[in-house]
Design an enzyme around this catalytic site. Structure first.
Site, mmCIF file in Angstrom:
data_model
loop_
_atom_site.group_PDB
_atom_site.id
_atom_site.type_symbol
_atom_site.label_atom_id
_atom_site.label_comp_id
_atom_site.label_asym_id
_atom_site.label_seq_id
_atom_site.Cartn_x
_atom_site.Cartn_y
_atom_site.Cartn_z
ATOM 1 N N GLY A 288 60.689 123.852 3.233
ATOM 2 C CA GLY A 288 59.844 124.293 2.191
ATOM 3 C C GLY A 288 58.647 124.369 2.629
ATOM 4 O O GLY A 288 57.995 123.729 3.485
ATOM 5 N N CYS A 289 57.632 125.086 1.953
ATOM 6 C CA CYS A 289 56.290 125.206 2.097
ATOM 7 C C CYS A 289 55.626 123.826 2.153
ATOM 8 O O CYS A 289 54.737 123.723 2.885
ATOM 9 C CB CYS A 289 55.564 126.294 1.027
ATOM 10 S SG CYS A 289 56.148 125.796 -0.609
ATOM 11 N N TYR A 290 55.592 123.112 1.075
ATOM 12 C CA TYR A 290 55.024 121.763 0.888
ATOM 13 C C TYR A 290 55.647 120.821 2.134
ATOM 14 O O TYR A 290 54.681 120.098 2.607
ATOM 15 C CB TYR A 290 55.235 121.173 -0.539
ATOM 16 C CG TYR A 290 54.424 121.628 -1.593
ATOM 17 C CD1 TYR A 290 53.116 121.853 -1.647
ATOM 18 C CD2 TYR A 290 55.246 122.158 -2.702
ATOM 19 C CE1 TYR A 290 52.585 122.521 -2.660
ATOM 20 C CE2 TYR A 290 54.531 122.613 -3.838
ATOM 21 C CZ TYR A 290 53.218 122.890 -3.772
ATOM 22 O OH TYR A 290 52.483 123.404 -4.729
ATOM 23 N N MET B 30 47.702 125.941 5.181
ATOM 24 C CA MET B 30 48.329 127.242 5.915
ATOM 25 C C MET B 30 48.779 127.915 4.779
ATOM 26 O O MET B 30 48.597 127.718 3.576
ATOM 27 C CB MET B 30 49.904 126.426 6.566
ATOM 28 C CG MET B 30 50.661 125.962 5.668
ATOM 29 S SD MET B 30 52.332 125.450 6.024
ATOM 30 C CE MET B 30 53.391 125.656 4.484
#
Lengths: 346, 346, 346, 346
Positions: free
Chosen positions: A149-151, A312
């Site tokens: 996941g991004c987080y 990011m």
């Protein structure tokens, strides 16, 4: 030439995969899968690909797709892939899953936080969590990648060097994160309308966000102890970018320089992680459109806490870019192939 | 390997040149010139280049620079280059000027609209206006390129096919343009502050904007008759992008299909100009970060007018991208080298 | 105290009515109608009204509503009100309709541009077009107000003084308009998502937008001749605001001062229209949240055209504010009651 | 009628004071002070006041001003007022200072964090910290008000009910805050340009921001013990709004309901503080343009921490609105006079 199929090509992460793979010299997309736009021209959905992609969107026949390609990227809703993935498919093609279906090893944790039954729990163990900077070796021999996941990507990389060394008290760790709106996907929902998001900031999923156990699992692995954290995401009025601001109490006695040195050491060979000079805090703008993660820290001696920061692009390193990085590792290509993207300013 | 020097590398167009040239396989930047940041690390000004550019900013010694490089890009204030450019410099290096100094052939027009005296009028005649799709042949043998303004590039390419054929009454031409804020540059001015631009739109330079005579000169050349237009730019709360909406009365009798066909014919061999399908109006988002110009038209039989629309990225095709395109032409490289950028969405 | 009912209170214009009427000393909202949120707390839909409005959303029973209130505002989809409005309702309560149902006198024009059948054409003639600065007298005695569209309000007021005097050639009139995204409503549609609108600008409804005949009808009335125009709206990444840039050839010989004087004369008694000083172009930010329309002109002697500019808030003067202004006129209140809003900057 | 003078009327907070006071029935601005724009029309600087304010900007002669008005608002750079304020001025007019000069009781703390010498330390003791919900009684009899900073207002009100009761461990308190860009002021600086702020988020002043000791002083007062915190502000691409997300470990054993009840009790009589229902997290959009602070909490039993959240408009409740609230208290007016502003959506 690696033959690529994408299921979910018309979501934000899916079309970012297309952007990246068009610039990848060893990969070729042969299947643009999209349930909602089947039989429509892909470039009619995402006009940026006009004259660059002539293909028509296909459906999601995973079995047939597996016969035609070397690797399948799935950018699909939670539970979807778990419902249709089989051993047979994995024998025919590598699968890199951008959903959460195979990220969490403990299926009961997955089912509790996602509120759905997992339909193929037997495949979870085999799946490798595709955070390349942490699990590079395992990725190289994987058939099934659980793309992070991004987080979790940004949080884990921001905290890892100190967690690994035991230099922070993991019981005190708090992750306050901020994300651009593309993270919410392309579904037509009122809370994601321009007029609801623009000129606004709010926390969401407070103490309940599904990325929490994923971050905890990775940090537990790195720290070598069970980790429970507070994780609070916020919705920011911008398209792309994730910023993590993490707080923890420092164990023992460490100067700011020592703490910083941990990052420099751990990331000196990592092309995609940039440890910023001096006190410069990361900004999402400096990584936009690229696969970089910028990190830095600040030690506050007044409170004996360290503030760990990371930035990011949520749909590049946080989704599609990392997926391509995983593909490169699996197929023995240079890890940076197709990912030497210079961040775009302004 | 072409050696490149940039004067004005720390403006928005200058640093975009850096972004593009880092991905250009036949060019190498050896001089990052910046008056304001001399002796500072370039990547400390633009953090996106962290770990990608280690160079220190140098000054603007054009003579010395000409000895060291094959081509000089100048992204400098109006009048600056005209004050220091010499025959001697042009004998040593090609010069691609992103300012307006050599764009207008009639020096009195330049001096009137810009309100400054031109210091090297003798060089104007030699300069080639670097709108590649219009002046490709002349560019290939040029020493001095007047790289076009952002509005003139988008306006000219949006109108050219009909102007060339005499199918529109040039006396009726009106160009209403909208630009992102990067076009205003990186100078610290109150009107460009976030809180002044955000949630706001306004016209500016109404009937007086300096790009007016530049557009008129190009369209006069294309139409074969003197052209005088209304040009109104607007400031839009976004970073990048220019949209042109132009209006003119159609001469004689032409169907929408005929009008559209003119665009398809003229641009069929132009990689960077995309004529959109059907009635799809161009959107700046579809070209962001790329060197593309998207165009389309709509004929309104109620008024017998044609609405000509064009969208592009003002600092790529409108500045740095076109400058690289000019460099490619001059040095006999494939025109698209370093410019095969896929637009970034969202 | 005027009793007010609102049908469509949970749209952007509907809730703006609530904002304005909460500050109106002679009006009281007794019915918050909302099909989608019936039986839910109004303030749970629009959190800005927390502690200010305790009411529960009701349905759209127009007959019952007409018994309970003095005036009904309808902020409903096209065709809705035309399908249920009756003579009987109009006998019981005034109706101010923010939809387009009764704006266009020629029902065949309405049906052609809106693509729906009009269900109560017999009521069209009676309806008064509620552009207060143009039709003030008729409004005062009306039972049914067709509250103007946002684009028509701004376009008409920007052009009226010159159209009225015959000083511009109406056959040359072009209206290029730019709107914030709230004009697109609160429906959950992909094109209105934050990531689709942000960092983007595009034209839409080119030569086909439904506000075209409405503008033409008003300008025909003012100019005393049939008017056909080009009208092109654009979607701007901001919440509120409309900017109109209109172009026309000047008839005969008029100086810029004379042209400007026409605006000063016509609007000297109009509180809500501000003719800006000197060459200052209107900006949407200067009117945000208020009922003002700012106008100014620029004459270009090179082309003998005048550029007419207007800025206003699309959901205040362009919808809810004007609706309240109409209510004030109908009930004999000071026209500015509840509308002395100071624009909010930044 | 209270006669008001403003020094610094052309900053963002200064002009917000004008917006609010134009709607205040008992106050009249007679002096628009602005060093940068002296002798220019105030409405030519802020076009929103066209036709509403005809005044010309005056200078900063505090002595003369004190003779002419009842109250002086100073929205001036740090150190400015401390350098010119005298006992004599305070004898003639009340002073409400929006700068930080008199907020911190310990002058050495002020001088350390602000890096400037305090020129009138003898006046610090008398000054009352104008956080109305905390120091209401003292404010009513004050001559000199230190109007609170934006971050301290939102942070203090978000944490106060639990700090007051000793229900959280103050040593564990972390405040992560996010602010719109108007908080950075109207100075022409590169970091505040649209293209630098837009599509970007970053932390700034990490562990060094000047509002830290101010928050600590207030929370120490409320908690009855010395408090040291981590405070990290972030810059968000929006004009207005502050969001606070604060974390602390809960002392003893308290349910979420008990924790929430503390807020409901403390704020039941506070018009400007809205405790949100259920789990709804505050959003800055819901308070935009108003003097409200929205607060809510979430208890996480997994970590035994409470997440305390607050949202407000940084230039209304965080500056000008609170200043007017202080004025109302000093002059014995209803506290809400001129401040019954309905938040504006969208």
């Amino acid at each position: 030439m690696i033959k690529v199929g994408i299921i979910g090509a018309t979501g934000y992460a899916g079309q970012e995969l297309v952007r990246l793979l068009l610039g990848h010299k060893d990969a070729e997309i042969v299947w643009y899968g999209s349930k909602s736009y089947v039989n429509q021209k892909f470039a009619s959905v995402f006009g940026n690909f006009t004259k660059l992609v002539d293909d028509i969107c296909k459906g999601d026949d995973l079995d047939r797709l597996a016969d035609e390609v070397d690797v399948i990227f799935t950018a699909t809703p939670q539970g979807y892939l778990a419902g249709i993935l089989t051993e047979d498919i994995l024998n025919k093609a590598k699968v890199i899953d951008l959903s959460a279906d195979y990220r969490i090893k403990d299926v009961s944790v997955y089912e509790k936080w996602y509120g759905i039954e997992h339909k193929s729990p037997s495949l979870i163990e085999e799946a490798v969590y595709g955070l390349c900077e942490i699990h590079r070796e395992d990725i190289q021999s994987a058939r099934l990648i659980a793309n992070p996941g991004c987080y979790p990507t940004c949080s884990t990389l921001s905290v890892a060097p100190l967690a690994r060394r035991g230099w922070i008290d993991m019981k005190t760790l708090i992750v306050d994160a901020k994300s651009g709106t593309s993270g919410a996907g392309r579904g037509a929902k009122v809370p994601n309308l321009f007029c609801e998001v623009n000129e606004n900031i709010k926390a969401y999923g407070v103490a309940t966000h599904r990325h929490t156990p994923e971050i905890e699992e990775q940090l537990s692995y790195i720290a070598g102890e069970p980790v429970t954290i507070n994780f609070t995401p916020h919705l920011v009025p911008m398209n792309r970018g994730i910023l993590v601001t993490a707080y923890a109490t420092v164990n023992g006695s460490h100067t700011e320089d020592e703490l910083k040195q941990a990052y420099i050491e751990d990331y000196s060979d990592e092309y995609f992680v940039r440890v910023l000079d001096g006190a410069t805090p990361p900004e999402t703008k400096w990584v936009e459109g690229s696969n970089f993660v910028d990190v830095n820290i600040k030690y506050d001696q007044r409170t004996n806490r360290v503030i760990m920061m990371g930035a990011m692009d949520n749909i590049t390193k946080g989704a599609a870019g990392q997926a391509v990085q995983n593909m490169n590792l699996i197929f023995g290509l240079p890890e940076q192939e197709g990912l030497r993207l210079v961040p775009m300013v302004p």
